[in-house]
Design a protein around this motif. Structure first.
Motif, PDB file in Angstrom:
ATOM      1  N   SER A   1       0.828  -1.217   0.000  1.00  0.00           N
ATOM      2  CA  SER A   1       0.000   0.000   0.000  1.00  0.00           C
ATOM      3  C   SER A   1       0.854   1.256   0.000  1.00  0.00           C
ATOM      4  CB  SER A   1      -0.914   0.013   1.231  1.00  0.00           C
ATOM      5  OG  SER A   1      -1.879  -1.000   1.117  1.00  0.00           O
ATOM      6  N   LYS A   2       0.301   2.307  -0.587  1.00  0.00           N
ATOM      7  CA  LYS A   2       1.002   3.591  -0.634  1.00  0.00           C
ATOM      8  C   LYS A   2       0.026   4.706  -0.286  1.00  0.00           C
ATOM      9  CE  LYS A   2       4.139   2.127  -4.292  1.00  0.00           C
ATOM     10  NZ  LYS A   2       4.515   2.255  -5.702  1.00  0.00           N
ATOM     11  N   GLY A   3       0.494   5.597   0.551  1.00  0.00           N
ATOM     12  CA  GLY A   3      -0.364   6.720   0.930  1.00  0.00           C
ATOM     13  C   GLY A   3       0.409   8.025   0.940  1.00  0.00           C
ATOM     14  N   ASN A   4      -0.191   9.060   0.378  1.00  0.00           N
ATOM     15  CA  ASN A   4       0.424  10.393   0.385  1.00  0.00           C
ATOM     16  C   ASN A   4      -0.550  11.385   0.988  1.00  0.00           C
ATOM     17  OD1 ASN A   4       2.893   9.842  -1.084  1.00  0.00           O
ATOM     18  ND2 ASN A   4       1.546   9.492  -2.843  1.00  0.00           N
ATOM     19  N   GLU A   5      -0.015  12.273   1.778  1.00  0.00           N
ATOM     20  CA  GLU A   5      -0.846  13.307   2.375  1.00  0.00           C
ATOM     21  C   GLU A   5      -0.088  14.625   2.309  1.00  0.00           C
ATOM     22  OE1 GLU A   5      -0.611  15.008   5.715  1.00  0.00           O
ATOM     23  OE2 GLU A   5      -2.381  16.101   5.042  1.00  0.00           O
ATOM     24  N   ALA A   6      -0.746  15.661   1.811  1.00  0.00           N
ATOM     25  CA  ALA A   6      -0.074  16.963   1.711  1.00  0.00           C
ATOM     26  C   ALA A   6      -1.081  18.086   1.883  1.00  0.00           C
ATOM     27  CB  ALA A   6       0.616  17.093   0.364  1.00  0.00           C
TER      28      ALA A   6
ATOM     29  N   ASP B   1       6.202  -3.549   3.969  1.00  0.00           N
ATOM     30  CA  ASP B   1       6.214  -3.266   2.535  1.00  0.00           C
ATOM     31  C   ASP B   1       5.153  -2.219   2.173  1.00  0.00           C
ATOM     32  OD1 ASP B   1       6.524  -3.368  -0.174  1.00  0.00           O
ATOM     33  OD2 ASP B   1       5.290  -5.173  -0.412  1.00  0.00           O
ATOM     34  N   VAL B   2       5.353  -1.019   2.687  1.00  0.00           N
ATOM     35  CA  VAL B   2       4.389   0.055   2.397  1.00  0.00           C
ATOM     36  C   VAL B   2       5.151   1.375   2.214  1.00  0.00           C
ATOM     37  CG1 VAL B   2       2.414  -0.932   3.622  1.00  0.00           C
ATOM     38  CG2 VAL B   2       4.076   0.482   4.862  1.00  0.00           C
ATOM     39  N   GLN B   3       4.472   2.360   1.647  1.00  0.00           N
ATOM     40  CA  GLN B   3       5.068   3.689   1.526  1.00  0.00           C
ATOM     41  C   GLN B   3       4.086   4.727   2.043  1.00  0.00           C
ATOM     42  OE1 GLN B   3       6.427   4.779  -2.384  1.00  0.00           O
ATOM     43  NE2 GLN B   3       7.358   2.784  -2.731  1.00  0.00           N
ATOM     44  N   GLY B   4       4.578   5.614   2.856  1.00  0.00           N
ATOM     45  CA  GLY B   4       3.725   6.703   3.343  1.00  0.00           C
ATOM     46  C   GLY B   4       4.494   8.004   3.336  1.00  0.00           C
ATOM     47  N   ASN B   5       3.903   9.045   2.794  1.00  0.00           N
ATOM     48  CA  ASN B   5       4.550  10.365   2.756  1.00  0.00           C
ATOM     49  C   ASN B   5       3.574  11.409   3.261  1.00  0.00           C
ATOM     50  OD1 ASN B   5       6.970   9.524   1.185  1.00  0.00           O
ATOM     51  ND2 ASN B   5       5.400   9.101  -0.363  1.00  0.00           N
ATOM     52  N   HIS B   6       4.105  12.383   3.932  1.00  0.00           N
ATOM     53  CA  HIS B   6       3.249  13.521   4.274  1.00  0.00           C
ATOM     54  C   HIS B   6       4.054  14.798   4.253  1.00  0.00           C
ATOM     55  CE1 HIS B   6       4.828  14.261   8.295  1.00  0.00           C
ATOM     56  NE2 HIS B   6       4.763  12.976   8.546  1.00  0.00           N
ATOM     57  N   GLY B   7       3.347  15.891   4.074  1.00  0.00           N
ATOM     58  CA  GLY B   7       4.022  17.184   4.059  1.00  0.00           C
ATOM     59  C   GLY B   7       3.015  18.296   4.214  1.00  0.00           C
ATOM     60  N   ALA B   8       3.516  19.432   4.612  1.00  0.00           N
ATOM     61  CA  ALA B   8       2.645  20.602   4.737  1.00  0.00           C
ATOM     62  C   ALA B   8       3.412  21.838   4.285  1.00  0.00           C
ATOM     63  CB  ALA B   8       2.190  20.772   6.174  1.00  0.00           C
ATOM     64  N   THR B   9       2.763  22.663   3.511  1.00  0.00           N
ATOM     65  CA  THR B   9       3.369  23.909   3.070  1.00  0.00           C
ATOM     66  C   THR B   9       2.507  25.049   3.582  1.00  0.00           C
ATOM     67  OG1 THR B   9       4.065  22.802   1.055  1.00  0.00           O
ATOM     68  CG2 THR B   9       4.164  25.202   1.066  1.00  0.00           C
ATOM     69  N   ILE B  10       3.114  25.880   4.367  1.00  0.00           N
ATOM     70  CA  ILE B  10       2.381  27.017   4.914  1.00  0.00           C
ATOM     71  C   ILE B  10       3.054  28.283   4.413  1.00  0.00           C
ATOM     72  CG2 ILE B  10       1.696  28.216   7.032  1.00  0.00           C
ATOM     73  CD1 ILE B  10       2.004  25.385   8.389  1.00  0.00           C
ATOM     74  N   GLY B  11       2.297  29.148   3.808  1.00  0.00           N
ATOM     75  CA  GLY B  11       2.921  30.356   3.288  1.00  0.00           C
ATOM     76  C   GLY B  11       1.930  31.486   3.194  1.00  0.00           C
ATOM     77  N   SER B  12       2.458  32.623   2.847  1.00  0.00           N
ATOM     78  CA  SER B  12       1.591  33.761   2.598  1.00  0.00           C
ATOM     79  C   SER B  12       1.786  34.153   1.139  1.00  0.00           C
ATOM     80  CB  SER B  12       1.958  34.917   3.526  1.00  0.00           C
ATOM     81  OG  SER B  12       3.336  35.187   3.415  1.00  0.00           O
ATOM     82  N   VAL B  13       0.964  35.063   0.668  1.00  0.00           N
ATOM     83  CA  VAL B  13       1.137  35.527  -0.699  1.00  0.00           C
ATOM     84  C   VAL B  13       2.447  36.315  -0.758  1.00  0.00           C
ATOM     85  CG1 VAL B  13       0.085  36.798  -2.593  1.00  0.00           C
ATOM     86  CG2 VAL B  13      -1.363  35.722  -0.887  1.00  0.00           C
ATOM     87  N   GLU B  14       3.329  35.908  -1.651  1.00  0.00           N
ATOM     88  CA  GLU B  14       4.647  36.533  -1.722  1.00  0.00           C
ATOM     89  C   GLU B  14       4.525  37.954  -2.276  1.00  0.00           C
ATOM     90  OE1 GLU B  14       7.471  35.147  -0.696  1.00  0.00           O
ATOM     91  OE2 GLU B  14       6.402  33.342  -0.085  1.00  0.00           O
ATOM     92  N   PRO B  15       5.373  38.877  -1.795  1.00  0.00           N
ATOM     93  CA  PRO B  15       5.311  40.264  -2.295  1.00  0.00           C
ATOM     94  C   PRO B  15       5.441  40.346  -3.813  1.00  0.00           C
ATOM     95  CG  PRO B  15       6.774  40.131  -0.404  1.00  0.00           C
ATOM     96  CD  PRO B  15       6.380  38.719  -0.730  1.00  0.00           C
ATOM     97  N   GLU B  16       6.302  39.491  -4.393  1.00  0.00           N
ATOM     98  CA  GLU B  16       6.462  39.579  -5.858  1.00  0.00           C
ATOM     99  C   GLU B  16       5.211  39.092  -6.599  1.00  0.00           C
ATOM    100  OE1 GLU B  16       9.127  36.067  -4.559  1.00  0.00           O
ATOM    101  OE2 GLU B  16       8.540  38.024  -3.794  1.00  0.00           O
ATOM    102  N   GLN B  17       4.465  38.180  -5.947  1.00  0.00           N
ATOM    103  CA  GLN B  17       3.199  37.751  -6.555  1.00  0.00           C
ATOM    104  C   GLN B  17       2.182  38.896  -6.518  1.00  0.00           C
ATOM    105  OE1 GLN B  17       2.417  34.350  -4.083  1.00  0.00           O
ATOM    106  NE2 GLN B  17       3.385  32.925  -5.498  1.00  0.00           N
ATOM    107  N   ILE B  18       2.126  39.572  -5.378  1.00  0.00           N
ATOM    108  CA  ILE B  18       1.221  40.729  -5.263  1.00  0.00           C
ATOM    109  C   ILE B  18       1.632  41.800  -6.280  1.00  0.00           C
ATOM    110  CG2 ILE B  18       0.560  42.660  -3.763  1.00  0.00           C
ATOM    111  CD1 ILE B  18      -0.866  40.190  -2.904  1.00  0.00           C
ATOM    112  N   ASP B  19       2.939  42.048  -6.379  1.00  0.00           N
ATOM    113  CA  ASP B  19       3.419  43.075  -7.324  1.00  0.00           C
ATOM    114  C   ASP B  19       2.993  42.721  -8.749  1.00  0.00           C
ATOM    115  OD1 ASP B  19       4.567  44.357  -5.234  1.00  0.00           O
ATOM    116  OD2 ASP B  19       6.612  43.670  -5.634  1.00  0.00           O
TER     117      ASP B  19
END
Lengths: 388, 256
Positions: free
Chosen positions: A257-262, A286-304
């Motif tokens: 089994s394989k599971g991903n969480e993000a 015999d399994v694979q599990g991955n997890h991750g979290a990305t926390i961010g704000s709107v970048e100034p260059e994106q706003i620009d």
């Protein structure tokens, strides 16, 4: 359906939405405590779901299951026959203006295909608590598409507890759009009990003002060669608070089994509290599990960049919210669900922008969204009667 | 011809470092100007200062556009007034689908407001012009796009927004022959359909081959050191910037 007013008696549900494995208590993210109305139903006799559904593990836990079943009056039971592919969408209509509590059970027989739509909707400023308990059994080789929409107001609290038991070769496609409520407490537990099960769980959420979101996702992978993809994407504005607990449990025997969480969350407010607790439990080699979290704000260059195209700072930030509603309007294509998303978009983005969203996507609201829903409910009731 | 853009005595830079020094430049409506110069001359900075990039502070002089002093205006106001800056490296914006973005920036402009059906049709036409599959439209803005695809998206916006002045900051950089050809077609279409003014910042004379250039400006070390007709481009192509760099050094010395 049950209705409440704010003055009615209440009961406190402690330690609900708990994950299979806990973390330090001082982080205050292991569970949530909810105060909910308690209506006495002494002497009333209502239709209850077949005992078969008692074995289905739900995301919010037994306390919420007990409370909903005690409050929901008649439950809704729908059985999709073996091999049936064109069953009409099964709609669980939760009118949060009326504090509706719904208890629904769906049995998707072998090789069948079913769509279940759970819509919590409301626009009133009157405090109310609504809830939906949805338990689904998906038999061998069957397919389930579950769409959940929570689109109410800051005055409303909504509890949604989902449990899915999937047999061998079953596929689950779950889309959740949590677009607003004063408190949204949502728990989802999907158990891949048989081999070669598949689950794709995508949650999109928006928290703003002083709203609270409490989410508990659990995927149990007991069968061999299961696949789980769990993705959460959200935006937190102002002073919104969110706790997400997401667990993939690779159970002994579920080899291959394989599971991903993000999770990806965009934080846009000095008062935002964002907690994420991704967990992979592993009791198999015999399994694979991955997890991750990305926390961010709107970048100034994106706003620009966005401002260089004519958007003010606020409009640039709102573009991300607008995109979330875009997704919801496209994916929640059942008439009642789409109407609920649209009405919420009107509240959040304004009437003109909401209409513009529909126009841009080339979508129209069905004038008879409510009637179609009534048809679906009628179908559900008929099926329930045949089950009797 | 009336001056659409008028830069007078402009000095600007970052908090730490002055970059542009006492610059004077005018672009008439519908004209095509080319801004050339060696690396580090401040060409891109000038483009961003015209657009109102908050990274740069104006320490002197004025920028007038279409008869209005925009020196202190925010970028969104300048954009709505009709200035478009095509980025050398367009920014990726996860979470925002391209189509939704395009619709939003179009609806911001009263003169461009159109029904959803017409908008879809217009976007489809431009995509065809630029050899862009419409599958791009559902993807997140610039996310995972190749360099060439990002430049096409810039051209798509240019043709959709029909600005009065387009500043193209090294739009040709990093493009292969085919992508360069598509971008060139986009620029030609802008000139043909919108009759807008162009300020091309470039090192590559190939992209200019099909354009009627009105004026050429040469920048060295934050100063405009030369100005001339289109033939100046060929001169630079053959002889490089060496003599201008000497002029720039002399101007810097004189100022010091």
């Amino acid at each position: 359906m049950a209705s409440y007013t704010a003055e009615e008696p209440t009961v406190t549900l402690e330690r609900v939405n708990t994950p299979p494995a806990q973390t330090w208590n001082y982080l205050k993210t292991n569970d949530i405590t909810l105060t909910v109305p308690k209506l006495s139903r002494k002497g009333d006799v209502y239709f209850a779901l077949p005992r078969l559904f008692d074995k289905v593990e739900t995301g919010m836990g037994q306390k919420v299951t007990d409370w909903v079943t005690s409050q929901a009056a008649d439950s809704t039971y729908v059985e999709v026959k073996a091999g049936e592919k064109n069953h009409a969408p099964i709609v669980v209509d939760v009118d949060s203006n009326a504090g509706t509590v719904q208890d629904a059970g769906v049995l998707v027989r072998q090789g069948a295909s079913a769509t279940v739509v759970v819509v919590a909707h409301g626009t009133s400023a009157e405090p109310q608590t609504s809830a939906a308990l949805v338990r689904i059994i998906v038999e061998e080789g069957a397919h389930l598409s579950l769409v959940e929409v929570v689109a109410t107001t800051d005055a409303h609290h909504h509890l949604e507890s989902v449990g899915i038991h999937a047999d061998a070769g079953a596929t689950l496609d779950i889309r959740q759009f949590l677009l607003g409520a004063g408190v949204t407490a949502l728990g989802t537990c999907a158990t891949l009990a048989g081999d070669n099960g598949r689950v794709s769980l995508q949650t999109h959420y928006l928290g703003e003002h002083e709203q609270t979101l409490d989410i508990n996702h659990v995927v149990r992978m007991a069968g061999k060669n299961g696949r789980a993809e769990v993705h959460e994407n959200g935006i937190l504005n102002d002073s919104a608070r969110k706790s997400l607990r997401a667990t993939i449990d690779l159970i002994h025997g579920g080899s291959g089994s394989k599971g991903n969480e993000a999770e990806t969350v965009l934080v846009n407010g000095d008062g935002v509290v964002n907690k994420t607790m991704p967990v992979i439990l592993c009791d198999e080699d015999d399994v694979q599990g991955n997890h991750g979290a990305t926390i961010g704000s709107v970048e100034p260059e994106q706003i620009d960049y966005l401002m260089d195209r004519g958007l003010s700072r606020d409009e640039a930030t709102n573009l991300f919210v607008r995109a979330l509603f875009d997704d919801a309007l496209i994916e929640a294509d059942q008439p009642l669900a789409r109407k609920a998303v649209f009405e919420r978009a009107q509240q959040v983005l304004g009437a003109e922008v909401a209409q513009n969203l529909l126009d841009t996507l080339g979508l129209e609201l069905a004038a008879d969204a409510g009637e179609k829903d009534a048809d679906a409910q009628a179908t559900a009731t008929a099926t329930k009667e045949s089950a009797d | 011809m009336s001056q659409l853009l008028n830069i007078s005595g402009l000095s600007a830079g970052t908090e730490e470092k002055p970059i542009l020094h006492d610059m004077n430049l005018s672009v008439g409506a519908g004209e095509t100007h080319v801004l050339m110069g060696p690396n580090g001359a401040g060409k891109s900075t000038l483009g961003h200062v015209i657009m109102g990039d908050p990274v740069y502070k104006v320490s002197g002089g004025t920028i007038t556009f279409d008869g209005q002093d925009i020196t202190d205006k925010t970028p969104d106001k300048r954009s709505l007034a009709g200035i478009f800056l095509s980025y050398q490296a367009p920014v990726e914006v996860p979470g925002v689908p391209l189509y939704s973005f395009l619709r939003t920036i179009t609806q911001m402009r009263p003169e461009l407001k159109m029904t959803a059906r017409k908008f879809r049709q217009r976007v489809g036409e431009i995509c065809d012009q630029l050899d862009m599959g419409q599958g791009f439209l559902t993807r997140e803005l610039n996310v995972g796009f190749s360099g060439g695809e990002k430049k096409k998206v810039e051209m798509l916006q240019l043709l959709l927004l029909k600005p009065k002045l387009a500043i193209l900051d090294e739009t040709d950089s990093g493009l292969d022959v085919d992508a360069l050809s598509v971008v060139s077609r986009g620029i030609e279409a802008y000139r043909r359909e919108c009759d807008g003014a162009l300020l091309m910042i470039t090192h590559n004379t190939r992209i200019l081959e099909k354009l009627d250039v009105d004026r050429t400006h040469v920048m060295v070390k934050g100063r405009l050191v030369a100005e001339g007709p289109a033939s100046l481009i060929d001169d630079i192509d053959q002889n490089g910037f060496a003599r201008f760099e000497q002029d720039g050094a002399a101007a810097q010395k004189a100022e010091a």
